[in-house]
Design a protein around this motif. Structure first.
Motif, PDB file in Angstrom:
ATOM      1  N   CYS B 271       0.840  -1.190   0.000  1.00  0.00           N
ATOM      2  CA  CYS B 271       0.000   0.000   0.000  1.00  0.00           C
ATOM      3  C   CYS B 271       0.876   1.242   0.000  1.00  0.00           C
ATOM      4  CB  CYS B 271      -0.901  -0.005   1.230  1.00  0.00           C
ATOM      5  SG  CYS B 271      -2.038   1.374   1.274  1.00  0.00           S
ATOM      6  N   ALA B 272       0.633   2.131  -0.954  1.00  0.00           N
ATOM      7  CA  ALA B 272       1.440   3.344  -1.046  1.00  0.00           C
ATOM      8  C   ALA B 272       0.614   4.532  -0.596  1.00  0.00           C
ATOM      9  CB  ALA B 272       1.902   3.544  -2.481  1.00  0.00           C
ATOM     10  N   VAL B 273       1.168   5.292   0.329  1.00  0.00           N
ATOM     11  CA  VAL B 273       0.442   6.428   0.886  1.00  0.00           C
ATOM     12  C   VAL B 273       1.131   7.710   0.460  1.00  0.00           C
ATOM     13  CG1 VAL B 273      -0.338   7.542   3.001  1.00  0.00           C
ATOM     14  CG2 VAL B 273      -0.241   5.050   2.881  1.00  0.00           C
ATOM     15  N   HIS B 274       0.353   8.643  -0.028  1.00  0.00           N
ATOM     16  CA  HIS B 274       0.903   9.962  -0.336  1.00  0.00           C
ATOM     17  C   HIS B 274       0.375  10.951   0.699  1.00  0.00           C
ATOM     18  CE1 HIS B 274       2.617  13.167  -2.782  1.00  0.00           C
ATOM     19  NE2 HIS B 274       1.524  13.868  -2.473  1.00  0.00           N
ATOM     20  N   LEU B 275       1.315  11.675   1.318  1.00  0.00           N
ATOM     21  CA  LEU B 275       0.926  12.617   2.362  1.00  0.00           C
ATOM     22  C   LEU B 275       0.886  14.025   1.792  1.00  0.00           C
ATOM     23  CD1 LEU B 275       3.057  11.498   5.427  1.00  0.00           C
ATOM     24  CD2 LEU B 275       0.572  11.461   5.269  1.00  0.00           C
ATOM     25  N   ILE B 276      -0.232  14.706   2.036  1.00  0.00           N
ATOM     26  CA  ILE B 276      -0.267  16.144   1.748  1.00  0.00           C
ATOM     27  C   ILE B 276      -0.205  16.814   3.105  1.00  0.00           C
ATOM     28  CG2 ILE B 276      -1.639  18.038   0.823  1.00  0.00           C
ATOM     29  CD1 ILE B 276      -2.869  15.997  -1.123  1.00  0.00           C
ATOM     30  N   CYS B 277       0.937  17.467   3.361  1.00  0.00           N
ATOM     31  CA  CYS B 277       1.140  17.954   4.734  1.00  0.00           C
ATOM     32  C   CYS B 277       1.914  19.251   4.686  1.00  0.00           C
ATOM     33  CB  CYS B 277       1.873  16.904   5.549  1.00  0.00           C
ATOM     34  SG  CYS B 277       3.383  16.299   4.766  1.00  0.00           S
ATOM     35  N   GLY B 278       2.680  19.537   5.723  1.00  0.00           N
ATOM     36  CA  GLY B 278       3.439  20.773   5.805  1.00  0.00           C
ATOM     37  C   GLY B 278       3.453  21.286   7.224  1.00  0.00           C
ATOM     38  N   ALA B 279       4.438  22.149   7.514  1.00  0.00           N
ATOM     39  CA  ALA B 279       4.555  22.800   8.824  1.00  0.00           C
ATOM     40  C   ALA B 279       4.617  21.792   9.977  1.00  0.00           C
ATOM     41  CB  ALA B 279       3.391  23.777   9.042  1.00  0.00           C
ATOM     42  N   GLY B 280       5.167  20.627   9.702  1.00  0.00           N
ATOM     43  CA  GLY B 280       5.365  19.656  10.779  1.00  0.00           C
ATOM     44  C   GLY B 280       4.180  18.768  11.063  1.00  0.00           C
ATOM     45  N   THR B 281       3.082  18.965  10.340  1.00  0.00           N
ATOM     46  CA  THR B 281       1.894  18.154  10.640  1.00  0.00           C
ATOM     47  C   THR B 281       2.036  16.724  10.149  1.00  0.00           C
ATOM     48  OG1 THR B 281       0.895  18.914   8.586  1.00  0.00           O
ATOM     49  CG2 THR B 281       0.295  20.103  10.592  1.00  0.00           C
ATOM     50  N   GLY B 282       2.964  16.490   9.225  1.00  0.00           N
ATOM     51  CA  GLY B 282       3.093  15.139   8.688  1.00  0.00           C
ATOM     52  C   GLY B 282       4.253  14.364   9.269  1.00  0.00           C
ATOM     53  N   THR B 283       5.114  15.053  10.068  1.00  0.00           N
ATOM     54  CA  THR B 283       6.369  14.460  10.530  1.00  0.00           C
ATOM     55  C   THR B 283       6.174  13.127  11.258  1.00  0.00           C
ATOM     56  OG1 THR B 283       7.483  16.566  10.626  1.00  0.00           O
ATOM     57  CG2 THR B 283       8.330  14.870  12.057  1.00  0.00           C
ATOM     58  N   ALA B 284       5.296  13.146  12.270  1.00  0.00           N
ATOM     59  CA  ALA B 284       5.110  11.940  13.076  1.00  0.00           C
ATOM     60  C   ALA B 284       4.531  10.817  12.227  1.00  0.00           C
ATOM     61  CB  ALA B 284       4.199  12.233  14.258  1.00  0.00           C
TER      62      ALA B 284
END
Lengths: 362, 450
Positions: B271-284
Motif C-alpha cells: 500500500c502506497a500512501v501519499h501525504l499532503i502535509c506541511g509545517a510539521g503536521t506530517g512528521t510523526a
C-alpha cells in the motif's frame, strides 16, 4: 552542622580513639588483677596485690610481704599469672588477626583460622603428641614448635595453591582455605583413630586451653605476636582502603597485592604463634572483631587496637570462668577455655546482634 | 603545574582469557582535553579505562603517562596523578562521607603519618564543590545513590589528580546533579588543565561537554577526533545500529542527538500512501507509516519546511517547492503525478494560505481520479483557513465527494488496515503499487535554489 564543627569533630575523633584505647587498657589490667583472685586456692586480695607489687622494680622496697605465704606467691606467680598472661597474649593475637582477615577478605565469615592455620597446627600438634611427646627443641616443647610449623606450612600451601599469576584473588583463597582445612582435619581424625591412650591429649589440645602453661612457653611466642600486631597496626589505613574493594584501593594508591601478602603472612604468623601456645581456642577471632565493630565503628584505625585489647579481656574472663564454673561439681576439674569461649560467647554474640543488627546491616 | 600532563595510549590490546576485548586502541590526550569514550555495551569502553588505571595490563601496546610507562610506576605515584570514578561503588561499611573523601588523600600521606589540617582543607574544598559537605558526617551507606556518587567524585578530586577517569559517572544522578557535576568537571578541565576521559552512554551529555571523542566498536576504534567529526549520524548508525538525527542545538550551541527507534521488522504492506502535509503536521505520521511497512511519498512541501527535513531524513520521495514560495503549476503537476502512483492520499490538518492552497486542490484531484483520500481534522478548518474561505469551500467539496474524515492519526491507521484488505482484491491497484516511487528513486541530494 557548621564547617568548623565538622572539622573539629574530625580531629577530636582521634583523641576519642586514644581515650577508648586507654580505657580498654585500664579495663584489661583490672581484669587481669581480678582474675588472679579466681581459683581453687583462696588467696586474700590484699596478698595478691602485695605479691604483684613485690615484682615491680623500685616499688618493691615499699611493699611489706611478711604476711604472704611462699605457697601463695608460687600459686600466683607460677600458676595463675602465666595462665592469665597467656590468655592476654592469645586473646589479643586471635582478635587482631581476625580483624586483619575480615578486612583483607571483606568477608564477615572470615576468622583467624580461615587459611588453614588451625588445621595445620592441629596436624602438627597431633603428630607431636603421638610420636614426639617429651621431646624439646631449644628448651621449647616439641608440641608447640610442631603446631607453629604446621600452621605456617598450611598457610603457605593455601596461599600458593590459590595464586593466579601474581595475584591472589580472595575468593580462591577462601575456597582453598576451606578445602585444605578439610583435608588436614581428616589427617587429624585419622591420627585420633589410631591414637589410643593419647586421644584425650589430642582432644584437649583441639578444644584449646591454658593448663600447665609455663613462662618459657609464653616468651617463645610473644615476639612473633608483638611484631605481627605492631606492624599490622601501620596497615590499618590500608585495611580501610581495602574495604572499598580492591580496584578502588588500587586507584587510591595502594599496592593491593603486596599489602594483602604482607597482612596475610603477618596475621597467619600471629595466629600460628597463638595456637601453638593454647591449642585451637575457637570463636575469638570471629566474634571479637564483630562485637568491637558494633561499638567503635568500621574504621580499622580504632577497630584494630580496640579489638586486640577486647580480645585479651574476653579470653582472660573466659579462662577465669573456665576455672570456676566446674568447681561445684568436681573441685579440681578445670574446663578448657575453648569450651567457654564458644558456650558463652555464641549466645552473647547472638544477643548483641539481635539488639543492634539494624545498625550493623549495611 | 608547570607543564601539561600527557597521556598516550598506543596500540593497546587487552584480553579476558582468550577473548580480545580491546584491539589496537590508540589515543593521545593532553591537559585540557575532555574526551568522551562512546560505544555500545561490550565495546570495550570500561576495559580501556581499566587498562589505563592499571587494573588490566594490556597484552600488547603501551600506556605512557608523561612519557613513562604507567605499568612501571608505583601505585602511589600514579594515584597522585590519576583518579578514577567507577561505575558503581559498593561500600558495605558505615564510613562517614568525610572518611571516604579523606581516603582520596591516601597517596599523599605516608603509612606512618596522620592526615593533617592541610589534607582536611583539600577534602573540604573537594566536598564543597561537589555539594557534599553538608552531609560530611553521615554514614555513606545511608546516602542516596546520587549523594553517594558525588562523594565518590569528591574523593577523586581530593586526590588532586591531573587525569580524571569517569566510568559512566552519572548513572545514579538526576538531571540537575548530572549538569552540576559535569559543569564542575568541565570547569576543572578548562581551568586546571585536567585531562578528563569519560565513558558516556548518553550521547547528548557527551556532545555537551566533550571536546573530542573516541568511538569504539567491538574493541576497535571506529572513529576518533573532534566531537562533531565523531558524533555523526553515519557513525552512530555504524556503531550502535541506530538511526539518529544529529543537529546543532540553537540554544546550547552543542551537537545534539535524537535516536530513533530501530526500524521494526514488519512485512512490507502493498500500500502506497501519499501525504499532503506541511509545517510539521506530517512528521510523526511519516515515521509511523514507514514503521508500519507502508510505502510513503509526500508533497508539495517547501524546502526547509519541517516536514521536508523529516522526509529528507527518512528518505521519503517528496515533490518540493522553493523555500517560502507559493506552489507553482509545475510543482503541482509533479505532485499530481506522484498522487496517481499512490493508492491512498492522506491530508493532514495543515493550515492553508494562498501559498499552499494548490495542495488542497491536489487532494480534490486525487479524489476525482478514484484514489482513496483521508482527511485528518485534528484542528477544525475554520481555525486554519487563511484564504478568506476558499480552503473551507474546497474542504466541503472533499467531504461531499466522499473523502474519509478522521479525527486523529490513530483513527487513520486503523482505517488504513481495513482498506488495505479490500485493496488486495482490487486487481487494477497492482499497477499503481509496482509503479510507486521507491526510496532509491529519489535524487541523492536535493538541490536548493535560493
Amino acid at each position: 552542622m557548621s564547617e568548623g564543627e565538622t572539622e573539629s569533630t574530625y580531629f577530636r575523633r582521634t583523641s576519642r580513639w586514644k581515650l577508648i584505647v586507654t580505657l580498654l587498657i585500664v579495663a584489661l589490667i583490672v581484669t587481669v588483677i581480678v582474675s588472679l583472685n579466681v581459683g581453687y586456692a583462696q588467696i586474700p586480695f590484699g596478698n595478691i596485690l602485695t605479691i604483684l607489687g613485690k615484682q615491680i622494680p623500685f616499688v618493691n622496697g615499699f611493699v611489706d610481704s611478711s604476711l604472704v605465704l611462699p605457697s601463695q606467691t608460687a600459686i600466683i606467680l607460677q600458676i595463675r599469672l602465666p595462665r592469665i598472661i597467656a590468655g592476654v597474649v592469645v586473646g589479643a593475637a586471635l582478635a587482631a588477626s581476625g580483624v586483619v582477615y575480615q578486612g583483607v577478605f571483606r568477608n564477615p565469615m572470615a576468622d583467624s583460622y580461615v587459611l588453614g592455620v588451625s588445621a595445620g597446627a592441629a596436624v602438627g600438634a597431633s603428630v607431636s603428641i603421638l610420636f614426639g611427646a617429651g621431646f624439646s627443641i631449644f628448651g621449647l616443647r616439641f608440641i608447640q614448635v610442631a603446631a607453629f610449623i604446621g600452621a605456617l606450612s598450611a598457610m603457605f600451601l593455601v596461599y600458593n595453591i590459590s595464586r593466579v599469576g601474581s595475584r591472589v584473588p580472595v575468593t580462591t583463597l577462601l575456597l582453598c582455605g576451606i578445602a585444605v582445612n578439610f583435608f588436614l582435619y581428616s589427617i587429624v581424625a585419622l591420627l585420633e583413630v589410631i591414637a589410643g591412650d593419647e586421644l584425650h591429649a589430642i582432644v584437649f589440645w583441639l578444644i584449646g586451653g591454658f593448663s600447665n602453661v609455663l613462662w618459657s612457653d609464653i616468651w617463645a611466642v610473644v615476639p612473633f605476636i608483638i611484631i605481627g600486631v605492631v606492624i599490622s597496626f601501620f596497615y590499618t589505613r590500608s585495611l580501610n582502603l581495602l574495604a572499598m574493594g580492591e580496584e578502588t584501593a588500587q586507584h587510591l594508591g595502594l599496592n593491593v597485592e603486596r599489602v594483602k601478602q604482607i597482612l596475610l603472612v603477618l596475621a597467619s604468623m600471629v595466629t600460628a604463634a597463638a595456637v601453638s601456645l593454647s591449642g585451637l581456642v575457637g570463636f575469638v577471632g570471629l566474634m571479637v572483631p564483630h562485637v568491637t565493630r558494633l561499638i567503635v565503628g568500621p574504621d580499622h584505625r580504632i577497630l584494630f587496637p580496640a579489638s586486640t585489647i577486647i580480645g585479651a579481656i574476653f579470653l582472660v574472663v573466659c579462662d577465669a570462668l573456665a576455672r570456676v564454673v566446674a568447681t561445684p561439681f568436681a573441685s579440681t576439674l578445670e574446663l578448657p577455655v575453648g569450651i567457654i569461649t564458644m558456650l558463652f560467647g555464641a549466645p552473647f554474640f547472638i544477643l548483641l546482634f539481635r539488639k543492634k543488627k539494624g545498625r550493623y546491616a549495611s | 603545574m608547570s607543564s601539561l600532563v600527557l597521556l598516550n595510549v598506543d596500540g593497546v590490546e587487552c584480553r579476558y582469557g582468550s577473548i580480545k576485548v580491546l584491539d589496537d586502541v590508540s589515543l593521545s590526550v593532553k591537559g585540557g582535553d575532555f574526551v568522551g569514550i562512546l560505544g555500545p555495551n561490550g565495546s570495550g569502553k570500561t576495559t580501556l579505562l581499566k587498562s589505563i588505571s592499571r587494573i588490566l595490563k594490556p597484552r600488547r601496546g603501551t600506556i605512557l603517562l608523561n612519557e613513562a610507562d604507567i605499568y612501571s610506576l608505583k601505585n602511589v605515584d600514579v594515584a597522585k596523578q590519576l583518579a578514577v570514578v567507577p561505575q558503581e561503588s559498593n561500600i558495605g561499611f558505615s564510613f562517614s562521607a568525610l572518611d571516604i573523601v579523606m581516603m582520596g588523600r591516601n597517596p599523599h600521606v605516608t603509612r606512618f603519618q596522620m592526615e593533617s589540617t592541610k589534607d582536611l582543607a583539600i577534602v573540604r574544598k573537594a566536598m564543597a564543590v561537589t555539594n557534599t559537605w553538608q552531609f560530611a558526617d553521615r554514614p555513606i551507606n545511608e546516602l542516596s545513590g546520587g549523594e553517594k556518587q558525588r562523594v565518590i567524585i569528591a574523593r577523586a578530586l581530593a586526590q588532586e589528580p591531573s587525569i580524571l577517569l569517569l566510568d559512566e559517572p552519572l548513572t545514579h544522578l538526576d538531571i540537575i546533579n548530572q549538569l552540576e557535576i559535569m559543569d564542575l568537571v568541565k570547569e576543572l578541565c578548562v581551568k586546571d588543565k585536567l585531562v578528563v576521559l569519560a565513558v558516556f552512554h548518553d550521547l547528548n551529555l557527551a556532545a555537551r561537554y566533550c571536546t573530542s571523542a573516541l568511538m569504539l566498536k567491538k574493541g576497535k576504534v571506529f572513529a576518533a577526533g573532534g566531537l562533531s567529526d565523531v558524533l555523526t549520524s553515519e557513525n552512530i548508525k555504524g556503531v550502535f545500529n541506530v538511526n539518529a538525527i544529529v543537529q546543532k542545538h540553537l540554544v546550547s550551541n552543542s551537537v545534539f542527538v535524537i535516536p530513533l527507534s530501530p526500524q521494526k521488522q514488519v512485512p512490507a504492506r502493498r500500500c502506497a500512501v501519499h501525504l499532503i502535509c506541511g509545517a510539521g503536521t506530517g512528521t510523526a505520521l511519516m515515521k509511523v507509516l514507514l514503521d508500519e511497512g507502508y510505502s510513503v511519498t509526500a508533497g508539495v512541501l517547501n524546502v526547509l519546511d519541517t516536514d521536508f527535513e523529516t522526509a529528507e531524513f527518512l528518505k521519503i520521495p517528496v515533490t518540493t517547492e522553493a523555500p517560502f514560495s507559493p506552489i507553482t503549476e509545475k510543482a503541482h503537476n509533479a505532485n499530481l503525478d506522484m498522487i496517481r502512483k499512490a493508492s491512498t492520499v492522506v491530508l493532514t490538518s495543515v493550515p492553508f494560505g494562498f501559498g499552499n492552497l494548490k495542495n488542497l486542490k491536489a487532494a480534490r484531484e486525487a479524489l476525482a481520479s478514484g484514489v482513496t483520500t483521508y482527511v485528518i481534522e485534528e484542528v477544525p478548518i475554520d481555525q486554519r483557513d487563511f484564504t478568506r474561505g476558499q480552503a473551507k469551500k474546497l474542504f466541503k467539496e472533499l467531504k461531499s465527494k466522499g473523502a474519509v474524515f478522521v479525527n486523529n492519526p490513530n483513527e487513520l491507521l486503523s482505517l488504513l488496515n481495513v482498506s488495505e484488505e479490500k485493496m488486495k482484491r482490487a486487481e487494477f491497484e497492482k499497477a499503481k503499487l509496482t509503479d510507486h516511487l521507491k526510496p532509491e528513486d529519489i535524487p541523492k541530494k536535493t538541490k536548493i535554489r535560493w
